[in-house]
Design a protein around this motif. Structure first.
Motif, PDB file in Angstrom:
ATOM      1  N   GLY A 109      12.712  -6.155   0.727  1.00  0.00           N
ATOM      2  CA  GLY A 109      13.309  -5.640   1.954  1.00  0.00           C
ATOM      3  C   GLY A 109      12.933  -4.199   2.230  1.00  0.00           C
ATOM      4  N   ALA A 110      12.550  -3.475   1.193  1.00  0.00           N
ATOM      5  CA  ALA A 110      12.152  -2.081   1.362  1.00  0.00           C
ATOM      6  C   ALA A 110      10.858  -1.958   2.167  1.00  0.00           C
ATOM      7  CB  ALA A 110      11.988  -1.406   0.007  1.00  0.00           C
ATOM      8  N   MET A 111      10.106  -3.049   2.263  1.00  0.00           N
ATOM      9  CA  MET A 111       8.884  -3.017   3.079  1.00  0.00           C
ATOM     10  C   MET A 111       9.214  -2.763   4.548  1.00  0.00           C
ATOM     11  SD  MET A 111       6.462  -6.013   1.487  1.00  0.00           S
ATOM     12  CE  MET A 111       7.586  -7.320   1.927  1.00  0.00           C
ATOM     13  N   TYR A 112      10.300  -3.332   5.018  1.00  0.00           N
ATOM     14  CA  TYR A 112      10.700  -3.121   6.408  1.00  0.00           C
ATOM     15  C   TYR A 112      11.151  -1.677   6.625  1.00  0.00           C
ATOM     16  CZ  TYR A 112      10.510  -8.161   6.451  1.00  0.00           C
ATOM     17  OH  TYR A 112      10.079  -9.452   6.346  1.00  0.00           O
ATOM     18  N   VAL A 113      11.853  -1.139   5.657  1.00  0.00           N
ATOM     19  CA  VAL A 113      12.278   0.257   5.733  1.00  0.00           C
ATOM     20  C   VAL A 113      11.047   1.160   5.666  1.00  0.00           C
ATOM     21  CG1 VAL A 113      13.646   2.059   4.610  1.00  0.00           C
ATOM     22  CG2 VAL A 113      14.504  -0.283   4.698  1.00  0.00           C
ATOM     23  N   SER A 114      10.070   0.776   4.852  1.00  0.00           N
ATOM     24  CA  SER A 114       8.845   1.547   4.701  1.00  0.00           C
ATOM     25  C   SER A 114       8.104   1.685   6.021  1.00  0.00           C
ATOM     26  CB  SER A 114       7.943   0.882   3.663  1.00  0.00           C
ATOM     27  OG  SER A 114       6.732   1.571   3.542  1.00  0.00           O
ATOM     28  N   TYR A 115       8.127   0.641   6.804  1.00  0.00           N
ATOM     29  CA  TYR A 115       7.474   0.703   8.116  1.00  0.00           C
ATOM     30  C   TYR A 115       8.127   1.792   8.971  1.00  0.00           C
ATOM     31  CZ  TYR A 115       5.750  -0.648  12.697  1.00  0.00           C
ATOM     32  OH  TYR A 115       5.175  -0.632  13.934  1.00  0.00           O
ATOM     33  N   ALA A 116       9.444   1.809   9.027  1.00  0.00           N
ATOM     34  CA  ALA A 116      10.170   2.795   9.827  1.00  0.00           C
ATOM     35  C   ALA A 116       9.943   4.218   9.297  1.00  0.00           C
ATOM     36  CB  ALA A 116      11.660   2.465   9.841  1.00  0.00           C
ATOM     37  N   VAL A 117       9.965   4.381   7.983  1.00  0.00           N
ATOM     38  CA  VAL A 117       9.749   5.704   7.398  1.00  0.00           C
ATOM     39  C   VAL A 117       8.311   6.164   7.667  1.00  0.00           C
ATOM     40  CG1 VAL A 117       9.665   7.008   5.217  1.00  0.00           C
ATOM     41  CG2 VAL A 117      11.519   5.392   5.633  1.00  0.00           C
TER      42      VAL A 117
END
Length: 127
Positions: free
Chosen positions: A59-67
């Motif tokens: 799920g951190a991949m989706y957060v990584s996109y935003a960051v």
């Protein structure tokens, strides 16, 4: 604002989201590339298990996109708006920023993701 007990403290320092007493990562240096994403199994202070399930950090991949987008926008504003460079130079600065800050972005994303699911517990330190 950055005191122990806040989500922001845990996210920016990479500390245990429950007790904020130790780093989740085996190596605090994000630029030790071979160890960038290696995390401890549990917190030595409170016993919190960091990997809640086998593929928890996907799920951190989706957060990584935003960051990553936030870093890219910051690079664009600094390069194009403040320094008034050409679009070609601005593009190169965006790509350079993303490459240089890749380990930081990956760790920040994991820290944000785990803090969605775990919360600071001030009573856990007293136990």
């Amino acid at each position: 604002m950055f005191k122990k007990g806040t989500k922001l403290y845990s996210i920016l320092t990479g500390s245990c989201p429950k007790c904020h007493q130790e780093s989740m990562y085996t190596n605090k240096n994000a630029y030790a590339i071979s160890e960038t994403l290696k995390i401890n199994e549990r917190c030595s202070h409170c016993g919190t298990k960091y990997r809640i399930e086998p593929s928890f950090f996907y799920g951190a991949m989706y957060v990584s996109y935003a960051v990553g987008v936030a870093f890219a926008v910051a690079a664009f504003i600094i390069s194009y708006v403040f320094f008034e460079t050409s679009l070609k130079v601005t593009f190169i600065s965006i790509v350079g920023t993303l490459v240089v800050f890749m380990p930081v972005i990956m760790r920040l994303s994991r820290n944000i993701w785990i803090n969605f699911f775990m919360h600071y517990d001030k009573d856990i330190i007293k136990k």
